[in-house]
Design a protein around this motif. Structure first.
Motif, PDB file in Angstrom:
ATOM      1  N   LEU A 131       0.820  -1.208   0.000  1.00  0.00           N
ATOM      2  CA  LEU A 131       0.000   0.000   0.000  1.00  0.00           C
ATOM      3  C   LEU A 131       0.861   1.269   0.000  1.00  0.00           C
ATOM      4  O   LEU A 131       0.563   2.233  -0.714  1.00  0.00           O
ATOM      5  CB  LEU A 131      -0.924  -0.011   1.219  1.00  0.00           C
ATOM      6  N   LEU A 132       1.926   1.272   0.790  1.00  0.00           N
ATOM      7  CA  LEU A 132       2.783   2.465   0.817  1.00  0.00           C
ATOM      8  C   LEU A 132       3.491   2.656  -0.512  1.00  0.00           C
ATOM      9  O   LEU A 132       3.658   3.816  -0.982  1.00  0.00           O
ATOM     10  CB  LEU A 132       3.807   2.330   1.949  1.00  0.00           C
ATOM     11  N   SER A 137       3.637   6.204  -4.906  1.00  0.00           N
ATOM     12  CA  SER A 137       3.774   6.335  -6.366  1.00  0.00           C
ATOM     13  C   SER A 137       2.671   7.234  -6.932  1.00  0.00           C
ATOM     14  O   SER A 137       2.919   8.087  -7.804  1.00  0.00           O
ATOM     15  CB  SER A 137       3.711   4.951  -7.018  1.00  0.00           C
ATOM     16  N   LEU A 138       1.441   7.059  -6.455  1.00  0.00           N
ATOM     17  CA  LEU A 138       0.343   7.910  -6.903  1.00  0.00           C
ATOM     18  C   LEU A 138       0.558   9.363  -6.491  1.00  0.00           C
ATOM     19  O   LEU A 138       0.290  10.297  -7.261  1.00  0.00           O
ATOM     20  CB  LEU A 138      -0.987   7.380  -6.354  1.00  0.00           C
ATOM     21  N   ARG A 139       1.053   9.608  -5.280  1.00  0.00           N
ATOM     22  CA  ARG A 139       1.294  10.973  -4.825  1.00  0.00           C
ATOM     23  C   ARG A 139       2.440  11.636  -5.593  1.00  0.00           C
ATOM     24  O   ARG A 139       2.444  12.849  -5.788  1.00  0.00           O
ATOM     25  CB  ARG A 139       1.599  10.969  -3.328  1.00  0.00           C
ATOM     26  N   ALA A 140       3.372  10.781  -6.026  1.00  0.00           N
ATOM     27  CA  ALA A 140       4.452  11.364  -6.845  1.00  0.00           C
ATOM     28  C   ALA A 140       3.922  11.786  -8.213  1.00  0.00           C
ATOM     29  O   ALA A 140       4.397  12.777  -8.801  1.00  0.00           O
ATOM     30  CB  ALA A 140       5.585  10.342  -7.001  1.00  0.00           C
ATOM     31  N   THR A 141       2.942  11.034  -8.699  1.00  0.00           N
ATOM     32  CA  THR A 141       2.370  11.408  -9.989  1.00  0.00           C
ATOM     33  C   THR A 141       1.472  12.640  -9.866  1.00  0.00           C
ATOM     34  O   THR A 141       1.571  13.584 -10.654  1.00  0.00           O
ATOM     35  CB  THR A 141       1.560  10.226 -10.547  1.00  0.00           C
ATOM     36  N   ASP A 142       0.586  12.623  -8.875  1.00  0.00           N
ATOM     37  CA  ASP A 142      -0.323  13.763  -8.670  1.00  0.00           C
ATOM     38  C   ASP A 142      -0.454  13.982  -7.166  1.00  0.00           C
ATOM     39  O   ASP A 142      -1.179  13.253  -6.483  1.00  0.00           O
ATOM     40  CB  ASP A 142      -1.686  13.465  -9.292  1.00  0.00           C
ATOM     41  N   PRO A 143       0.238  14.954  -6.599  1.00  0.00           N
ATOM     42  CA  PRO A 143       0.178  15.160  -5.137  1.00  0.00           C
ATOM     43  C   PRO A 143      -1.209  15.468  -4.625  1.00  0.00           C
ATOM     44  O   PRO A 143      -1.501  15.196  -3.453  1.00  0.00           O
ATOM     45  CB  PRO A 143       1.132  16.340  -4.909  1.00  0.00           C
ATOM     46  N   GLU A 144      -2.062  15.993  -5.428  1.00  0.00           N
ATOM     47  CA  GLU A 144      -3.390  16.361  -4.973  1.00  0.00           C
ATOM     48  C   GLU A 144      -4.407  15.246  -5.126  1.00  0.00           C
ATOM     49  O   GLU A 144      -5.575  15.438  -4.787  1.00  0.00           O
ATOM     50  CB  GLU A 144      -3.884  17.588  -5.756  1.00  0.00           C
ATOM     51  N   LEU A 145      -3.965  14.076  -5.635  1.00  0.00           N
ATOM     52  CA  LEU A 145      -4.888  12.970  -5.864  1.00  0.00           C
ATOM     53  C   LEU A 145      -5.319  12.384  -4.525  1.00  0.00           C
ATOM     54  O   LEU A 145      -4.498  12.019  -3.695  1.00  0.00           O
ATOM     55  CB  LEU A 145      -4.219  11.893  -6.734  1.00  0.00           C
ATOM     56  N   ALA A 146      -6.643  12.309  -4.315  1.00  0.00           N
ATOM     57  CA  ALA A 146      -7.165  11.794  -3.039  1.00  0.00           C
ATOM     58  C   ALA A 146      -6.903  10.309  -2.871  1.00  0.00           C
ATOM     59  O   ALA A 146      -6.704   9.816  -1.732  1.00  0.00           O
ATOM     60  CB  ALA A 146      -8.670  12.067  -2.961  1.00  0.00           C
ATOM     61  N   GLY A 148      -4.287   8.617  -3.741  1.00  0.00           N
ATOM     62  CA  GLY A 148      -2.928   8.409  -3.241  1.00  0.00           C
ATOM     63  C   GLY A 148      -2.846   8.606  -1.733  1.00  0.00           C
ATOM     64  O   GLY A 148      -2.210   7.822  -1.012  1.00  0.00           O
ATOM     65  N   LYS A 149      -3.467   9.662  -1.223  1.00  0.00           N
ATOM     66  CA  LYS A 149      -3.468   9.907   0.223  1.00  0.00           C
ATOM     67  C   LYS A 149      -4.163   8.772   0.979  1.00  0.00           C
ATOM     68  O   LYS A 149      -3.702   8.334   2.052  1.00  0.00           O
ATOM     69  CB  LYS A 149      -4.158  11.232   0.519  1.00  0.00           C
ATOM     70  N   ALA A 150      -5.262   8.268   0.455  1.00  0.00           N
ATOM     71  CA  ALA A 150      -5.996   7.178   1.130  1.00  0.00           C
ATOM     72  C   ALA A 150      -5.181   5.892   1.169  1.00  0.00           C
ATOM     73  O   ALA A 150      -5.153   5.175   2.191  1.00  0.00           O
ATOM     74  CB  ALA A 150      -7.330   6.940   0.410  1.00  0.00           C
ATOM     75  N   VAL A 151      -4.462   5.611   0.065  1.00  0.00           N
ATOM     76  CA  VAL A 151      -3.651   4.364   0.033  1.00  0.00           C
ATOM     77  C   VAL A 151      -2.482   4.467   1.020  1.00  0.00           C
ATOM     78  O   VAL A 151      -2.157   3.506   1.721  1.00  0.00           O
ATOM     79  CB  VAL A 151      -3.165   4.103  -1.398  1.00  0.00           C
ATOM     80  N   VAL A 152      -1.865   5.649   1.104  1.00  0.00           N
ATOM     81  CA  VAL A 152      -0.768   5.824   2.065  1.00  0.00           C
ATOM     82  C   VAL A 152      -1.277   5.684   3.500  1.00  0.00           C
ATOM     83  O   VAL A 152      -0.627   5.052   4.360  1.00  0.00           O
ATOM     84  CB  VAL A 152      -0.099   7.194   1.845  1.00  0.00           C
TER      85      VAL A 152
END
Length: 291
Positions: A131-132, A137-146, A148-152
């Motif tokens: 999950l991390l 990886s998602l936050r690196a692609t789009d920091p504002e993507l919700a 990515g924050k939920a998966v972290v």
């Protein structure tokens, strides 16, 4: 008289004959006998002038009569062996019950909860790693993507769950160790063990003071015990004794061959050798003048 209570005499005093000493108790009898032989009264009697047995003869005679000597401490010996048998029976029963209890605990313990405490930290940390990795990886692609924050966040929660499960397992192991350590080991009856030790000491004291020492004093002037003699071997004859004759030997008969060293065709009768000289004739020569 009852057959179970026959009577024997020790130093002229009748007493009840008890069963023979057990094989496991004979080394104790021998040890106490050695201590009694070092007693001051016995040592003084052995050093006194006059004909009497020595220490080794006394020891041999007492060991050969061990069952008779030990009869003077019969009551203490019976009490001691009875308590010892009860202790061994109690130990065997406790060990059997302990083995059954251990087996039942092991069968019950291999259930869902122990397996869960082992597998939960492993699965939680494996899921947290995945999950991390995906979340960052998602936050690196789009920091504002919700997403990515939920998966972290889910990854960090999985790490916390694994730590909590590991802590529960460690606490359970500690509690189990403390419970097993505080429990009394199987087969240990403290009171009965103390009673056996006390009865053993009482038997040793009675055996030394009432049985062995009186027997030693009463047999100082007796005849020594006859030890079993080994089987004798036949002695070889004395070669120098009169009347002994050595075995006679004769050489085998041989007949020499005949005068000339020859025999007949069957090899039995000698016959004279026959020789014939070879015939020679001079060569014929003629005078060359006659030719």
């Amino acid at each position: 008289m009852d057959q179970s209570t026959s009577v024997t005499e020790l130093n002229g005093v009748p007493m009840t004959n008890t069963p023979h000493l057990l094989a496991e108790d004979r080394p104790e009898f021998e040890r106490i006998l050695d201590e009694a032989l070092r007693d001051g009264s016995i040592v003084e009697s052995l050093r006194a002038p006059g004909p009497h047995l020595n220490s080794e003869q006394l020891r041999t005679k007492t060991l050969l009569a061990a069952d008779t000597v030990a009869a003077a401490a019969a009551s203490e010996y019976e009490h001691y062996t009875g308590l010892r048998a009860n202790l061994r029976q109690s130990d065997d029963s406790s060990v059997s019950a302990g083995g059954l209890s251990t087996r039942l605990h092991s069968e019950d313990g291999a259930g869902f909860f122990p397996v869960l405490t082992v597998l939960t930290p492993i699965l939680a940390w494996a899921a947290a790693a995945v999950l991390l990795l995906i979340g960052y990886s998602l936050r690196a692609t789009d920091p504002e993507l919700a997403l990515g924050k939920a998966v972290v966040t889910a990854g960090w929660i999985s790490i916390a769950v694994g730590i909590a499960a590991l802590s529960v397992g460690i606490i359970g192991l500690l509690l189990t160790a403390l419970r097993d350590g505080s429990a009394m080991p199987y087969g240990q009856d403290r009171q009965l063990s103390d009673d056996v030790a006390e009865a053993r000491l009482a038997w040793h004291t009675a055996l030394r003071d009432r049985a062995i020492l009186p027997y030693l004093h009463g047999n100082l002037d007796s005849e020594p015990a006859l030890s079993p003699q080994p089987a004798t071997r036949p002695t070889p004859p004395d070669l120098l004794s009169p009347g002994y004759s050595t075995a006679s030997y004769s050489s085998p008969g041989f007949t020499s061959p005949g005068v000339e060293g020859l025999t007949d065709q069957e090899g039995r009768q000698p016959r004279a050798a026959e020789f014939s000289s070879p015939g020679y004739s001079p060569p014929g020569f003629t005078n060359p003048d006659e030719g």
